[in-house]
Scaffold this active site. Sequence first.
Site, PDB file in Angstrom:
ATOM      1  N   ASN A  72       7.046  -1.205   3.496  1.00  0.00           N
ATOM      2  CA  ASN A  72       6.875  -0.323   2.336  1.00  0.00           C
ATOM      3  C   ASN A  72       7.469  -0.980   1.100  1.00  0.00           C
ATOM      4  OD1 ASN A  72       9.354   0.182   3.677  1.00  0.00           O
ATOM      5  ND2 ASN A  72       9.568   2.208   2.770  1.00  0.00           N
ATOM      6  N   ILE A  73       6.830  -0.737  -0.031  1.00  0.00           N
ATOM      7  CA  ILE A  73       7.225  -1.357  -1.297  1.00  0.00           C
ATOM      8  C   ILE A  73       7.306  -0.243  -2.332  1.00  0.00           C
ATOM      9  CG2 ILE A  73       6.627  -3.092  -3.035  1.00  0.00           C
ATOM     10  CD1 ILE A  73       4.806  -4.387  -0.822  1.00  0.00           C
ATOM     11  N   GLU A  74       8.534   0.102  -2.707  1.00  0.00           N
ATOM     12  CA  GLU A  74       8.716   1.235  -3.627  1.00  0.00           C
ATOM     13  C   GLU A  74       8.629   0.805  -5.084  1.00  0.00           C
ATOM     14  OE1 GLU A  74      12.234   3.337  -2.267  1.00  0.00           O
ATOM     15  OE2 GLU A  74      11.070   4.156  -0.590  1.00  0.00           O
ATOM     16  N   CYS A 133       3.023   2.354   1.177  1.00  0.00           N
ATOM     17  CA  CYS A 133       3.576   2.453   2.529  1.00  0.00           C
ATOM     18  C   CYS A 133       3.339   1.154   3.308  1.00  0.00           C
ATOM     19  CB  CYS A 133       2.917   3.588   3.294  1.00  0.00           C
ATOM     20  SG  CYS A 133       3.324   5.236   2.710  1.00  0.00           S
ATOM     21  N   GLU A 183       2.068   0.777   6.247  1.00  0.00           N
ATOM     22  CA  GLU A 183       0.751   0.764   6.885  1.00  0.00           C
ATOM     23  C   GLU A 183      -0.323   0.277   5.921  1.00  0.00           C
ATOM     24  OE1 GLU A 183       3.002   3.143   6.745  1.00  0.00           O
ATOM     25  OE2 GLU A 183       2.900   4.525   8.444  1.00  0.00           O
ATOM     26  N   CYS A 234       1.810   8.704   6.739  1.00  0.00           N
ATOM     27  CA  CYS A 234       1.537   9.780   5.771  1.00  0.00           C
ATOM     28  C   CYS A 234       0.028  10.045   5.698  1.00  0.00           C
ATOM     29  CB  CYS A 234       2.092   9.406   4.400  1.00  0.00           C
ATOM     30  SG  CYS A 234       1.033   8.296   3.444  1.00  0.00           S
ATOM     31  N   CYS A 244      -2.150   7.200   4.238  1.00  0.00           N
ATOM     32  CA  CYS A 244      -2.350   6.093   5.185  1.00  0.00           C
ATOM     33  C   CYS A 244      -3.353   6.472   6.272  1.00  0.00           C
ATOM     34  CB  CYS A 244      -1.022   5.657   5.790  1.00  0.00           C
ATOM     35  SG  CYS A 244       0.009   4.773   4.601  1.00  0.00           S
TER      36      CYS A 244
HETATM   37  N1  THU Z   1       6.707   5.350   4.245  1.00  0.00           N
HETATM   38  C1  THU Z   1       5.977   4.381   4.867  1.00  0.00           C
HETATM   39  O1  THU Z   1       5.999   3.214   4.467  1.00  0.00           O
HETATM   40  N2  THU Z   1       5.238   4.738   5.949  1.00  0.00           N
HETATM   41  C2  THU Z   1       5.238   5.969   6.524  1.00  0.00           C
HETATM   42  O2  THU Z   1       4.611   6.146   7.553  1.00  0.00           O
HETATM   43  C3  THU Z   1       5.994   7.060   5.898  1.00  0.00           C
HETATM   44  C4  THU Z   1       6.689   6.744   4.635  1.00  0.00           C
HETATM   45  C5  THU Z   1       7.592   4.961   3.130  1.00  0.00           C
HETATM   46  C6  THU Z   1       7.191   5.369   1.769  1.00  0.00           C
HETATM   47  C7  THU Z   1       8.537   5.353   1.048  1.00  0.00           C
HETATM   48  O3  THU Z   1       8.848   4.035   0.643  1.00  0.00           O
HETATM   49  C8  THU Z   1       9.524   5.748   2.121  1.00  0.00           C
HETATM   50  O4  THU Z   1       8.879   5.508   3.353  1.00  0.00           O
HETATM   51  C9  THU Z   1       9.967   7.182   2.044  1.00  0.00           C
HETATM   52  O5  THU Z   1       8.895   8.034   1.949  1.00  0.00           O
END
Ligand code: THU
Length: 149
Positions: free
Chosen positions: A52-54, A63, A65, A103, A106
């Site tokens: 995941n890359i915020e 996310c 995925e 989520c 995804c």
């Molecule tokens: N996130 C994912 O990368 N995959 C998931 O299946 C659920 C959530 C990430 C998004 C965000 O960076 C962090 O988790 C919190 O929501």
Amino acid sequence: NDKRGVKMEKEMINQLIDTAIYQLKYSYTPYSNFKVGAALLAKNGQVYTGCNIENAGYTATNCAERTAFFKAVYEGERNFKAIAIMGGPETVKGPDCDICAPCGICRQVMMEFCDPETFQIILAVSKDKYDVFTLRELFPLGFGPADLA
Ligand code: THU
């Protein structure tokens, strides 16, 4: 083999989980500290990884995925067999993983490129603690390309 008769060897599952765990270190999460790693298996055996890359503009976050899917599709791959997902909050000891379900966005992306009846979603807590679902199980009545055909 899982209950649905789709061949998924335990060794392959373990390998995918291992790869997903390895991606946690690339996870960029200054806002949530929630680390997620993914390993996406193409039907030809190739594995595409993601984290995941915020973003400071929270909605721009990607996310793990989707990172894996978009990397794969960008490289010309469109046939997928399974994805392993591992995630949880970062602690002093490193990421503390529990089952991390994909989520809704995804799941929609998976629906675009995967057969919902056969695509396997491996939700892992550790290498030998995991659950396997089909996309259909996690996304019943999902809208996909077939609906526009
Ligand atoms: N996130 C994912 O990368 N995959 C998931 O299946 C659920 C959530 C990430 C998004 C965000 O960076 C962090 O988790 C919190 O929501």
